[in-house]
Design an enzyme around this catalytic site. Structure first.
Site, PDB file in Angstrom:
ATOM      1  CG  HIS A  74       4.810 -17.302   8.257  1.00 39.71           C
ATOM      2  ND1 HIS A  74       5.183 -16.337   9.162  1.00 39.71           N
ATOM      3  CD2 HIS A  74       5.609 -17.139   7.180  1.00 39.71           C
ATOM      4  CE1 HIS A  74       6.177 -15.620   8.640  1.00 39.71           C
ATOM      5  NE2 HIS A  74       6.442 -16.071   7.444  1.00 39.71           N
ATOM      6  NE  ARG A 124       9.518 -20.663   5.079  1.00 42.46           N
ATOM      7  CZ  ARG A 124       9.330 -19.358   4.945  1.00 42.46           C
ATOM      8  NH1 ARG A 124       8.145 -18.892   4.621  1.00 42.46           N
ATOM      9  NH2 ARG A 124      10.316 -18.513   5.142  1.00 42.46           N
ATOM     10  N   GLY A 139       0.812  -1.215   0.000  1.00 38.79           N
ATOM     11  CA  GLY A 139       0.000   0.000   0.000  1.00 38.79           C
ATOM     12  C   GLY A 139       0.843   1.261   0.000  1.00 38.79           C
ATOM     13  CD  GLU A 159       0.085 -12.208   3.825  1.00 41.49           C
ATOM     14  OE1 GLU A 159       0.968 -11.448   4.261  1.00 41.49           O
ATOM     15  OE2 GLU A 159      -0.365 -13.169   4.481  1.00 41.49           O
ATOM     16  CG  LEU A 203       9.643  -8.759   2.716  1.00 39.18           C
ATOM     17  CD1 LEU A 203      10.988  -8.497   3.404  1.00 39.18           C
ATOM     18  CD2 LEU A 203       8.550  -8.009   3.456  1.00 39.18           C
ATOM     19  CG  HIS A 222       7.810 -20.141   9.420  1.00 37.29           C
ATOM     20  ND1 HIS A 222       8.821 -20.653  10.198  1.00 37.29           N
ATOM     21  CD2 HIS A 222       8.404 -19.317   8.520  1.00 37.29           C
ATOM     22  CE1 HIS A 222       9.974 -20.153   9.770  1.00 37.29           C
ATOM     23  NE2 HIS A 222       9.751 -19.346   8.756  1.00 37.29           N
TER      24      HIS A 222
HETATM   25  C1  FAD Z   1       6.964 -12.703  11.464  1.00 41.96           C
HETATM   26  C2  FAD Z   1       6.962 -12.592   9.963  1.00 41.96           C
HETATM   27  C3  FAD Z   1       8.146 -12.598   9.258  1.00 41.96           C
HETATM   28  C4  FAD Z   1       8.159 -12.473   7.872  1.00 41.96           C
HETATM   29  N1  FAD Z   1       9.349 -12.480   7.224  1.00 41.96           N
HETATM   30  C5  FAD Z   1       9.361 -12.316   5.885  1.00 41.96           C
HETATM   31  C6  FAD Z   1      10.601 -12.248   5.181  1.00 41.96           C
HETATM   32  O1  FAD Z   1      11.684 -12.329   5.779  1.00 41.96           O
HETATM   33  N2  FAD Z   1      10.581 -12.069   3.834  1.00 41.96           N
HETATM   34  C7  FAD Z   1       9.405 -11.960   3.144  1.00 41.96           C
HETATM   35  O2  FAD Z   1       9.449 -11.790   1.937  1.00 41.96           O
HETATM   36  N3  FAD Z   1       8.216 -12.009   3.792  1.00 41.96           N
HETATM   37  C8  FAD Z   1       8.159 -12.179   5.140  1.00 41.96           C
HETATM   38  N4  FAD Z   1       6.945 -12.230   5.776  1.00 41.96           N
HETATM   39  C9  FAD Z   1       5.694 -12.006   5.016  1.00 41.96           C
HETATM   40  C10 FAD Z   1       5.496 -10.510   4.711  1.00 41.96           C
HETATM   41  O3  FAD Z   1       5.918  -9.745   5.809  1.00 41.96           O
HETATM   42  C11 FAD Z   1       4.057 -10.113   4.408  1.00 41.96           C
HETATM   43  O4  FAD Z   1       3.463 -11.035   3.568  1.00 41.96           O
HETATM   44  C12 FAD Z   1       3.987  -8.757   3.719  1.00 41.96           C
HETATM   45  O5  FAD Z   1       4.709  -7.814   4.469  1.00 41.96           O
HETATM   46  C13 FAD Z   1       2.577  -8.276   3.504  1.00 41.96           C
HETATM   47  O6  FAD Z   1       2.598  -6.951   3.021  1.00 41.96           O
HETATM   48  P1  FAD Z   1       1.283  -6.215   2.572  1.00 41.96           P
HETATM   49  O7  FAD Z   1       1.668  -4.845   2.198  1.00 41.96           O
HETATM   50  O8  FAD Z   1       0.590  -7.037   1.571  1.00 41.96           O
HETATM   51  O9  FAD Z   1       0.330  -6.192   3.855  1.00 41.96           O
HETATM   52  P2  FAD Z   1       0.526  -5.635   5.342  1.00 41.96           P
HETATM   53  O10 FAD Z   1       1.917  -5.257   5.645  1.00 41.96           O
HETATM   54  O11 FAD Z   1      -0.146  -6.627   6.216  1.00 41.96           O
HETATM   55  O12 FAD Z   1      -0.286  -4.287   5.342  1.00 41.96           O
HETATM   56  C14 FAD Z   1      -1.666  -4.229   5.438  1.00 41.96           C
HETATM   57  C15 FAD Z   1      -2.071  -2.785   5.585  1.00 41.96           C
HETATM   58  O13 FAD Z   1      -3.456  -2.672   5.399  1.00 41.96           O
HETATM   59  C16 FAD Z   1      -4.028  -1.909   6.410  1.00 41.96           C
HETATM   60  N5  FAD Z   1      -5.398  -2.370   6.550  1.00 41.96           N
HETATM   61  C17 FAD Z   1      -5.861  -3.637   6.564  1.00 41.96           C
HETATM   62  N6  FAD Z   1      -7.192  -3.652   6.615  1.00 41.96           N
HETATM   63  C18 FAD Z   1      -7.577  -2.365   6.633  1.00 41.96           C
HETATM   64  C19 FAD Z   1      -8.830  -1.730   6.687  1.00 41.96           C
HETATM   65  N7  FAD Z   1      -9.956  -2.420   6.682  1.00 41.96           N
HETATM   66  N8  FAD Z   1      -8.856  -0.381   6.734  1.00 41.96           N
HETATM   67  C20 FAD Z   1      -7.719   0.361   6.717  1.00 41.96           C
HETATM   68  N9  FAD Z   1      -6.509  -0.202   6.653  1.00 41.96           N
HETATM   69  C21 FAD Z   1      -6.447  -1.540   6.611  1.00 41.96           C
HETATM   70  C22 FAD Z   1      -3.152  -2.080   7.598  1.00 41.96           C
HETATM   71  O14 FAD Z   1      -3.265  -0.964   8.444  1.00 41.96           O
HETATM   72  C23 FAD Z   1      -1.780  -2.162   6.937  1.00 41.96           C
HETATM   73  O15 FAD Z   1      -1.309  -0.862   6.742  1.00 41.96           O
HETATM   74  C24 FAD Z   1       6.935 -12.361   7.176  1.00 41.96           C
HETATM   75  C25 FAD Z   1       5.742 -12.378   7.877  1.00 41.96           C
HETATM   76  C26 FAD Z   1       5.740 -12.510   9.251  1.00 41.96           C
HETATM   77  C27 FAD Z   1       4.428 -12.590   9.964  1.00 41.96           C
END
Ligand code: FAD
Ligand code: SF4
Ligand code: FES
Lengths: 250, 637
Positions: free
Chosen positions: B401, B330, B45, B425, B441, B266
């Site tokens: 995970h 995994r 986002g 995601e 990421l 995981h």
């Molecule tokens: C512990 C952990 C370690 C990880 N390590 C790795 C790694 O080393 N390498 C890798 O590639 N991936 C890793 N991952 C996976 C990765 O972090 C995530 O899949 C990725 O960051 C998701 O990004 P995103 O932008 O899609 O969503 P998110 O980062 O989940 O962002 C979602 C956003 O949406 C907003 N939001 C949601 N619903 C609403 C709503 N209804 N109204 C307003 N805002 C809303 C939230 O506020 C947030 O800002 C890891 C995950 C975890 C849990």
């Protein structure tokens, strides 16, 4: 080995437009393996069942990295443990029968929104003034064209570890955001990518800090003691140098 | 509903380039006339909002957090992949593409994955230019390490805080655009519905989480980057506020939901230790490089690990998979831990854990070497469990995970609702049935920085979008429905807390739709979920009011969606009678107990269409074709 303890909590409760007050709650049969926030979950579940509004507190990652959580526990931000966020503080460090006073982070620039939740958007406003490198997407040269000395990359990373929790502000007698701001200024002062905007950045960020009502730094160093990420006060010295060198001119 | 993936013509390596060229453009001076709403400030986002604003669009960006920097992406530890081939070990865009398709067990769309691999290198260039302090070699060049599922070192990292640094970079880009006026940021605002007018996504209803106020926002397109739904299980490695609500609500407005049953478990997390537990903490997968995994041979052997002699230990991964040993992927590592625990050979107070033992490595390499490699992880483990992993083996257990399923999107990342996009995601597209480490990421940033700014133009330039205002009846209706739901949640006045219900649902899903699934268990879950949901609406207790900061109400509103979503997830798992990636159907395994894919019958994306709450959803199938990577069975023996 885990065991169970009982605690008495004196919690700051404050709703919209109200003056705050302390309420006393019992935290019963708390597993010492639980984290501080899990202890609050247990207390909140009991309050809810009794029809009392649960204690509002902020949290998200519960892994010590998002910077959401934080409260004063017996006067200490994030509790008294070194380099620990509240979500990573475990109940085994407390004693059976102990009384804990829980308050929101206190600082002029952090108004209380409810109970333990404060408004820290001032920190975002400081960053918005220039806590970044203004590069447009798709314009960058090949990543390997600028080698960076490992020591500089490591030092920049040390500064970049700040999680924006605001404990530094809340623990400072002046409510200064100096440690927070200096961490970002340092990260970009240490890397070549940050250099073109160096002068503009430090000036803008510092003046925003003042404008928002964050206090001045008078070298108390409480911030560094409170910081869960061990951000070094050396960064403040670096910010001062940057400011003197670039802030006054340009 | 017709699924058209809009995969561009031409050879795989040319598709993206051609597609960009063929896309219609919006003249720079006209861009400011368009409003785009971006929901979410995670990697996907924040990067999308910043980039669209750089292009000249008017962007409104929303997050429920107090700051865009807090999104769940911040927690990612390990790293981000790119096909730079800096270590000169044979990597290429094609190899990254190949590994990702194969790693996803042939359930992702080749064209999307190829584009992801192409964008990967640009991401690193951009992030370095942003001043992200990636790890460096002594010579000053970027360092790489290896990660699960690949035989090359292509992972870039910033200590164990890669997600944090990348997110702060994207947040910086966002702040830059907030400052210039291109983005209007709405923090502590939860989007609770998307408004569809004449079949096009035209806006949202959001709730100010401090004042409770509901507001309407109109736009020409809506981009969802709201993350995954792993928290449906209650316990997971996700941040506490992650939820399925935005995705679920647009599903109910006509967006197809794809592969909801694909969940990645995981293998190396700190196990559950008590009823009060709210969260599971991941221990980096890299520990399996030196740690040996074992359980006692005998059931119910409760002796401390040091008192269990070597010949009474079962190093089950090394025994079953001699060539990969503790380094199997995994899904295998996770499933096998479950098997030994189910046999009654699990360790620790709950019996739901296995040992990850460093004694051999410490003897062989010395404590210093182990400390240098994993010191911070050992410290983190110690902080949480109070055990010292230098002295006694760690205890680990698999945990939920990442969710590979999500909103169905075409090659442009558009859902089946025109003008509604899903990034990161929140969509289903690039990881198939199993995601490789360090690639989430990469996908979030590819989608936000490089894909959406090149695909949204085409829609805006070629589609007739009528003028609309927030007075439109669809806005009024959506707001009324949202308000009624909140009021209803507050008026139940029952006896149970939201968490109590969430735990009950999560427990059921973990047992019946977790690491292994079978027809009986899934059918049982399908019977139970509606009952839990009914109880929820009868016996929930949410104190407080709707015009105040009310965290219990926020949570109740999200859990209400999980209660519905869970059913679709289980239906999808029941329908997919094969095993693939993170989805292990016990009925579909080889004689040795390994996952058995069924390409003849299941080589498709399952995209579900909503028909009404008490009606069966309709399953649409997007057939998957593999031109470049041959369909083969995975083997790790
Ligand atoms: C512990 C952990 C370690 C990880 N390590 C790795 C790694 O080393 N390498 C890798 O590639 N991936 C890793 N991952 C996976 C990765 O972090 C995530 O899949 C990725 O960051 C998701 O990004 P995103 O932008 O899609 O969503 P998110 O980062 O989940 O962002 C979602 C956003 O949406 C907003 N939001 C949601 N619903 C609403 C709503 N209804 N109204 C307003 N805002 C809303 C939230 O506020 C947030 O800002 C890891 C995950 C975890 C849990
Ligand atoms: S400098 Fe330390 S205390 Fe201050 S915001 Fe950053 S992490 Fe928190
Ligand atoms: S909840 Fe994220 S740092 Fe504590």
């Amino acid at each position: 080995m885990s065991k169970q303890i009982n605690l008495t909590l004196k919690v700051w409760r404050q709703s919209k437009g109200e003056a705050g007050r302390f309420e006393t709650y019992e935290a019963k049969n708390i597993d010492t393996d639980a984290s501080f926030l899990e202890m609050l979950d247990v207390v909140n579940d009991e309050l809810t069942v009794k029809g009392v509004e649960p204690i509002a507190f902020e949290h998200d990652c519960r892994e010590g990295i998002c910077g959401c959580c934080g409260a004063l526990v017996n006067g200490k931000t994030h509790g008294s443990h070194d380099r620990t966020t509240l979500c990573q503080l475990h109940m085994r460090h407390f004693e059976d029968g102990q009384e804990l006073v829980l308050e929101p982070f206190r600082a002029d620039a952090f108004p209380v929104l409810k109970d333990l939740i404060v408004d820290r958007s001032g920190l975002d406003e400081i960053i918005t003034e220039g806590g970044y490198v203004a590069v447009k997407t798709g314009n960058a040269p090949e990543a390997s064209t600028t080698p960076i000395k490992k020591e500089f990359a490591e030092a920049a990373m040390d500064a970049a570890e700040c999680i924006g929790c605001g404990a530094c502000v809340a623990s400072c007698p002046n409510g200064s955001a100096m440690l927070f701001t200096s961490a970002k200024v340092s990260q970009y002062a240490l890397l070549p990518q940050g250099h073109p905007e160096r002068a503009k950045r430090v000036k803008a960020m510092v003046s925003k800090m003042d404008e928002l009502g964050f206090g001045n730094c008078s070298n108390e160093y409480e911030c560094a003691v409170a910081c869960p990420k061990g951000i070094d006060v050396k960064n403040i010295a670096r910010l001062n140098r940057e400011f003197i060198k670039h802030g006054f001119k340009s | 509903m017709k699924l058209d993936a809009k995969i561009p013509e031409g050879p795989m390596a040319e598709k993206w380039k051609n597609h960009k060229f063929n896309a219609k453009l919006v003249n720079p001076s006209n861009r400011r006339k368009y409003n785009v709403i971006v929901v979410g400030t995670g990697l996907a986002g924040a990067s999308a909002a910043a980039t669209l604003a750089e292009q000249g669009y008017n962007v409104d960006c929303f997050t429920y957090s107090d700051s865009p920097r807090r999104a769940h992406s911040i927690a990612a530890q390990g790293g981000i992949n790119a096909a730079k081939n800096y270590p000169n070990d044979g990597d290429s865009v094609h190899r990254l593409f190949y590994d990702t398709v194969k790693g996803g067990d042939f359930r992702s769309r080749e064209a999307n994955v190829h584009r992801l691999a192409e964008c990967s290198n640009l991401i690193i260039d951009h992030c370095v230019a942003q001043g992200i302090p990636f790890a460096r070699e002594y010579g000053g060049y970027l360092a790489n390490r290896s990660f699960g599922g690949a035989q090359v070192s292509r992972t870039f990292y910033a200590r164990g805080q890669t997600g944090q640094q990348l997110l702060i970079g994207a947040y910086g880009a966002l702040c830059k655009e907030i400052k210039s006026g291109g983005v209007k940021m709405h923090t502590r605002c939860e989007v609770i519905d998307v408004v569809v007018i004449d079949g096009q996504a035209r806006g949202i209803i959001s709730r100010n989480l401090v004042t409770g106020e509901l507001t309407r926002h109109v736009a020409d397109a809506v981009v969802l980057a709201t993350g995954g739904y792993g928290n449906v299980f209650f316990l997971s490695t996700n941040a506490m506020n992650c939820n399925a609500s935005a995705a679920w609500r647009v599903y109910k407005k006509g967006a197809a939901f794809a592969n909801p049953c694909f969940t990645q478990i995981h293998p190396t997390c700190i196990p559950v230790h008590g009823e009060y537990q709210s969260k599971l903490t991941l221990m980096s997968e890299s520990l399996r490089n030196d740690g040996r995994i074992w359980v006692p041979k005998k059931k119910g052997d409760t002796r401390p690990p040091a008192q269990i002699p070597e010949d009474e230990r079962d190093y089950y991964l090394e025994r079953k998979y001699p060539s990969f040993g503790n380094l199997v992927p995994r899904d295998l590592a996770s499933r096998n831990a479950k098997v030994v625990c189910d046999e009654g050979r699990g360790v620790g107070p709950t019996g739901q854990a296995v040992y990850l033992d460093f004694a051999d490595a410490i003897n062989r390499l010395g404590k210093e070497v182990i400390e240098a490699r994993y010191g911070n992880l050992f410290e983190m483990y110690n902080r949480i469990t109070d055990d010292d992993p230098y002295e006694t083996p760690m205890m680990i257990y698999p945990a939920v995970h990442y969710t590979m399923g999500g909103l169905w999107v075409d090659y442009n990342l558009m859902t089946t609702i025109p003008g509604l996009y899903a990034l990161g995601e929140c969509n289903f597209s690039d990881h198939g049935a199993n995601r490789l480490g360090a690639s989430a990421l990469m996908q979030g940033l590819a989608d936000g920085y490089f894909v959406i700014p090149n695909t949204i133009n085409d829609y805006l330039a070629s589609t007739k979008i009528e003028k609309a205002t927030t007075d439109h009846e669809e806005f009024v209706k959506a707001e009324t429905v949202a308000k009624e739901k909140l009021d209803k949640l507050l008026s139940i006045n029952g006896k149970r807390t939201v968490d109590d219900f969430h735990k009950e649902l999560g427990h059921l899903l973990w047992n019946n739709c977790g690491m292994a699934r079978n027809e009986k268990g899934l059918k049982e879950a399908l019977e139970k979920i509606p009952k839990i949901r009914e109880e929820f609406w009868k016996d929930l207790n949410v104190p407080g009011s709707a015009d105040d900061l009310n965290q219990a109400l926020e949570k109740a509103n999200r859990v209400a969606d999980f209660m519905e979503f869970a059913e679709l997830m289980v239906k999808d798992a029941l329908e997919r009678k094969e095993s693939c990636g993170g989805h292990f159907r016990e009925e579909s395994q080889t004689e040795e107990g390994e996952a058995k894919r069924d390409d003849e019958n299941f080589c498709y994306v399952a995209a579900w269409e909503f028909q009404g709450l008490d009606k069966e959803p309709v399953l649409h199938k997007e057939p998957l074709e593999f031109e470049e990577v041959k369909l083969t069975q995975r083997s790790y023996k």
